[in-house]
Design an enzyme around this catalytic site. Structure first.
Site, PDB file in Angstrom:
ATOM      1  N   LEU A 129       1.125   0.354   7.583  1.00  0.00           N
ATOM      2  CA  LEU A 129       1.342   0.854   6.219  1.00  0.00           C
ATOM      3  C   LEU A 129       2.652   1.625   6.053  1.00  0.00           C
ATOM      4  O   LEU A 129       2.672   2.750   5.556  1.00  0.00           O
ATOM      5  CB  LEU A 129       0.129   1.677   5.740  1.00  0.00           C
ATOM      6  CG  LEU A 129      -1.127   0.822   5.494  1.00  0.00           C
ATOM      7  CD1 LEU A 129      -2.338   1.704   5.211  1.00  0.00           C
ATOM      8  CD2 LEU A 129      -0.923  -0.157   4.359  1.00  0.00           C
TER       9      LEU A 129
ATOM     10  N   CYS B 211      -7.627  -1.056   5.613  1.00  0.00           N
ATOM     11  CA  CYS B 211      -6.543  -1.436   6.521  1.00  0.00           C
ATOM     12  C   CYS B 211      -6.970  -1.160   7.959  1.00  0.00           C
ATOM     13  O   CYS B 211      -7.304  -0.023   8.292  1.00  0.00           O
ATOM     14  CB  CYS B 211      -5.254  -0.667   6.220  1.00  0.00           C
ATOM     15  SG  CYS B 211      -3.945  -1.105   7.389  1.00  0.00           S
TER      16      CYS B 211
ATOM     17  N   GLY C 196       0.813  -1.223   0.000  1.00  0.00           N
ATOM     18  CA  GLY C 196       0.000   0.000   0.000  1.00  0.00           C
ATOM     19  C   GLY C 196       0.844   1.268   0.000  1.00  0.00           C
ATOM     20  O   GLY C 196       1.795   1.381   0.774  1.00  0.00           O
TER      21      GLY C 196
ATOM     22  N   ASN D 240      -7.181   0.805  -1.131  1.00  0.00           N
ATOM     23  CA  ASN D 240      -7.178   0.248   0.217  1.00  0.00           C
ATOM     24  C   ASN D 240      -8.037   1.137   1.111  1.00  0.00           C
ATOM     25  O   ASN D 240      -7.577   2.160   1.624  1.00  0.00           O
ATOM     26  CB  ASN D 240      -5.736   0.151   0.735  1.00  0.00           C
ATOM     27  CG  ASN D 240      -5.675  -0.502   2.104  1.00  0.00           C
ATOM     28  OD1 ASN D 240      -6.714  -0.771   2.711  1.00  0.00           O
ATOM     29  ND2 ASN D 240      -4.481  -0.765   2.579  1.00  0.00           N
TER      30      ASN D 240
ATOM     31  N   GLY E 119      -7.899 -14.643   1.481  1.00  0.00           N
ATOM     32  CA  GLY E 119      -7.993 -14.893   2.911  1.00  0.00           C
ATOM     33  C   GLY E 119      -7.575 -16.328   3.178  1.00  0.00           C
ATOM     34  O   GLY E 119      -8.372 -17.253   3.020  1.00  0.00           O
TER      35      GLY E 119
ATOM     36  N   GLY F 228      -4.362 -15.335   7.054  1.00  0.00           N
ATOM     37  CA  GLY F 228      -3.955 -16.744   7.069  1.00  0.00           C
ATOM     38  C   GLY F 228      -5.137 -17.697   7.164  1.00  0.00           C
ATOM     39  O   GLY F 228      -6.290 -17.278   7.150  1.00  0.00           O
TER      40      GLY F 228
ATOM     41  N   GLY G 295      -1.575 -14.077   0.179  1.00  0.00           N
ATOM     42  CA  GLY G 295      -0.751 -13.199   1.000  1.00  0.00           C
ATOM     43  C   GLY G 295       0.129 -13.960   1.956  1.00  0.00           C
ATOM     44  O   GLY G 295       1.276 -14.310   1.640  1.00  0.00           O
TER      45      GLY G 295
ATOM     46  N   ASN H 242      -0.942  -8.847  12.256  1.00  0.00           N
ATOM     47  CA  ASN H 242       0.037  -7.790  11.949  1.00  0.00           C
ATOM     48  C   ASN H 242      -0.536  -6.414  12.205  1.00  0.00           C
ATOM     49  O   ASN H 242      -1.746  -6.194  12.092  1.00  0.00           O
ATOM     50  CB  ASN H 242       0.533  -7.921  10.491  1.00  0.00           C
ATOM     51  CG  ASN H 242      -0.266  -7.069   9.526  1.00  0.00           C
ATOM     52  OD1 ASN H 242      -0.032  -5.868   9.362  1.00  0.00           O
ATOM     53  ND2 ASN H 242      -1.273  -7.673   8.892  1.00  0.00           N
ATOM     54  N   ALA H 243       0.365  -5.527  12.569  1.00  0.00           N
ATOM     55  CA  ALA H 243       0.018  -4.110  12.650  1.00  0.00           C
ATOM     56  C   ALA H 243       1.234  -3.343  12.134  1.00  0.00           C
ATOM     57  O   ALA H 243       1.972  -2.709  12.893  1.00  0.00           O
ATOM     58  CB  ALA H 243      -0.332  -3.694  14.070  1.00  0.00           C
TER      59      ALA H 243
HETATM   60  C1  LIG Z   1       2.061  -8.191   6.817  1.00  0.00           C
HETATM   61  C2  LIG Z   1       0.848  -7.814   6.015  1.00  0.00           C
HETATM   62  C3  LIG Z   1       0.802  -6.575   5.379  1.00  0.00           C
HETATM   63  C4  LIG Z   1      -0.317  -6.213   4.636  1.00  0.00           C
HETATM   64  N1  LIG Z   1      -0.347  -5.000   3.990  1.00  0.00           N
HETATM   65  C5  LIG Z   1      -1.411  -4.669   3.211  1.00  0.00           C
HETATM   66  C6  LIG Z   1      -1.420  -3.449   2.470  1.00  0.00           C
HETATM   67  O1  LIG Z   1      -0.451  -2.683   2.443  1.00  0.00           O
HETATM   68  N2  LIG Z   1      -2.538  -3.150   1.750  1.00  0.00           N
HETATM   69  C7  LIG Z   1      -3.627  -3.996   1.705  1.00  0.00           C
HETATM   70  O2  LIG Z   1      -4.625  -3.676   1.043  1.00  0.00           O
HETATM   71  N3  LIG Z   1      -3.624  -5.179   2.370  1.00  0.00           N
HETATM   72  C8  LIG Z   1      -2.550  -5.523   3.110  1.00  0.00           C
HETATM   73  N4  LIG Z   1      -2.540  -6.720   3.776  1.00  0.00           N
HETATM   74  C9  LIG Z   1      -3.702  -7.640   3.655  1.00  0.00           C
HETATM   75  C10 LIG Z   1      -3.464  -8.721   2.592  1.00  0.00           C
HETATM   76  O3  LIG Z   1      -3.264  -8.139   1.311  1.00  0.00           O
HETATM   77  C11 LIG Z   1      -4.656  -9.700   2.525  1.00  0.00           C
HETATM   78  O4  LIG Z   1      -5.842  -8.984   2.248  1.00  0.00           O
HETATM   79  C12 LIG Z   1      -4.863 -10.456   3.834  1.00  0.00           C
HETATM   80  O5  LIG Z   1      -3.627 -10.757   4.440  1.00  0.00           O
HETATM   81  C13 LIG Z   1      -5.659 -11.757   3.651  1.00  0.00           C
HETATM   82  O6  LIG Z   1      -5.005 -12.642   2.761  1.00  0.00           O
HETATM   83  P1  LIG Z   1      -4.018 -13.829   3.308  1.00  0.00           P
HETATM   84  O7  LIG Z   1      -4.752 -14.553   4.390  1.00  0.00           O
HETATM   85  O8  LIG Z   1      -3.729 -14.670   2.089  1.00  0.00           O
HETATM   86  O9  LIG Z   1      -2.792 -13.151   3.831  1.00  0.00           O
HETATM   87  C14 LIG Z   1      -1.418  -7.115   4.530  1.00  0.00           C
HETATM   88  C15 LIG Z   1      -1.361  -8.362   5.176  1.00  0.00           C
HETATM   89  C16 LIG Z   1      -0.248  -8.723   5.903  1.00  0.00           C
HETATM   90  C17 LIG Z   1      -0.208 -10.080   6.554  1.00  0.00           C
END
Ligand SMILES: Cc1cc2nc3c(=O)[nH]c(=O)nc-3n(C[C@H](O)[C@H](O)[C@H](O)COP(=O)(O)O)c2cc1C
Length: 314
Positions: free
Chosen positions: A74, A131, A47, A128, A244, A218, A266, A70-71
């Site tokens: 951005l 977030c 992002g 986005n 997801g 996850g 992700g 995570n936190a």
């Molecule tokens: C470490 C981390 C950073 C992320 N950063 C962003 C981001 O910058 N912008 C965004 O739209 N989603 C962000 N996400 C969300 C992921 O793109 C995704 O929507 C979410 O993790 C669910 O998919 P997953 O379970 O396959 O990870 C982030 C997720 C993680 C784990």
């Protein structure tokens, strides 16, 4: 015959439905020596705001039994450095680039969209508005029908690129938000972003994240995300990009059968950066087993009829 994996997202045709999820694949360039970026359907980059951001202090990642909390807040290099430092390599590697944009105000989304619309090699904008880790802007738009419509319409007005708002699961009815996005001119919707969550160390009684709360991703969230894709598919006609907890080809197919046209991966990429060819091979093998000519033919093909009959007769 091998299954046709190509999918259409608005005016964009992807060679396959697998997209690297924003925030889990850096700016794409970090993985370029490991994975042929052009073999992915697309890469959604981390992002971006207009300016650089530091994000939250550590700890900002915590492992949970079936997911990742995570936190990050951005953290990012800002749009201008991205264009100057990352886009040349992404173009050279022939990546299909989806830029994930974030704003603290409506004007910031509009400005980012205007800047990126003129950049060669940017294929689409993912907005986005979901977030959970920042206090201002972003999710405050995505949590309301009105805010979602406002951002989508404003960006739609300034860009010819496909506009893909990324929706939050942290609402009561995600399909109402998806409908608002469609009505405001979105070409597709991405869902879901992470689920607001927290973890506490009981010995110290302190939150495990510096930001106290964070976003859960996850395998833990997959069944909820699949349900949300299914619900949105009943309400909207534009393509859905589902995500997801996808970690196997069966997971990819579950989202597609629920109603997604494409998917993002992700968290699983952190555990296995070489996951991509495995997912593609698994999807192809399924196509052969089930005589599916085109992946798009599977979208939304969930068969609920037998279950509905069981309900009625019980
Ligand atoms: C470490 C981390 C950073 C992320 N950063 C962003 C981001 O910058 N912008 C965004 O739209 N989603 C962000 N996400 C969300 C992921 O793109 C995704 O929507 C979410 O993790 C669910 O998919 P997953 O379970 O396959 O990870 C982030 C997720 C993680 C784990």
């Amino acid at each position: 015959m091998s299954m046709d994996l190509s999918v259409r997202i608005g005016s964009l045709t992807l060679t396959n439905p697998l997209i690297a999820a924003s925030g889990c694949f850096g700016y794409g360039t970090e993985y370029a020596d490991l994975i042929d970026l052009s073999s992915l359907g697309a890469v959604a980059v981390k992002g971006l705001f207009l300016n650089e951001r530091e994000g939250h202090p550590p700890p900002r990642i915590v492992e949970t039994p079936a997911g990742l909390l995570n936190a990050i807040g951005l953290q990012g290099i800002g749009v201008h450095r991205f264009i100057a430092e990352k886009m040349p390599e992404l173009r050279a590697r022939r990546a299909v680039v989806i830029v994930n944009i974030c704003g603290t105000t409506l004007q910031e989304y509009v400005e980012l969209a205007g800047i990126l619309s003129d950049v060669e090699g940017v294929a689409a904008l993912e907005l986005n508005i979901s977030c959970p880790n920042i206090k201002e802007g972003g999710i405050t738009f995505g949590c309301s029908v009105h805010g979602t419509a406002e951002v989508v319409a404003a960006v739609r007005a300034v860009t010819p690129l496909p506009v893909i708002p990324k929706l939050t699961p942290n609402v009561t009815d995600v399909s109402a938000i998806a409908t608002a996005a469609e009505d405001a001119g979105a070409d597709a919707v991405s869902l879901v972003n992470t689920f607001l969550a927290m973890s506490i160390d009981v010995e110290t009684r302190r939150p495990r994240l510096s930001n106290i709360v964070g976003g859960l991703s996850g395998p833990a969230i997959r069944p909820i995300a699949v349900r949300m894709v299914y619900e949105c598919r009943q309400k909207i006609r534009i393509p859905i990009i589902g995500m997801g907890g996808i970690a196997t080809a069966a997971d990819v197919l579950e989202f597609i059968i629920a109603g997604a046209s494409a998917v993002q991966v992700g968290t699983a990429n952190f555990a296995d950066p070489l996951i991509w060819p495995k997912l593609i091979d698994g999807v192809r093998a399924y196509g052969e087993r089930h005589n599916v000519r085109k992946i798009g033919d599977l979208t939304g093909t969930i068969d609920t009829s037998a279950r509905e009959k069981e309900w009625i007769s019980s």
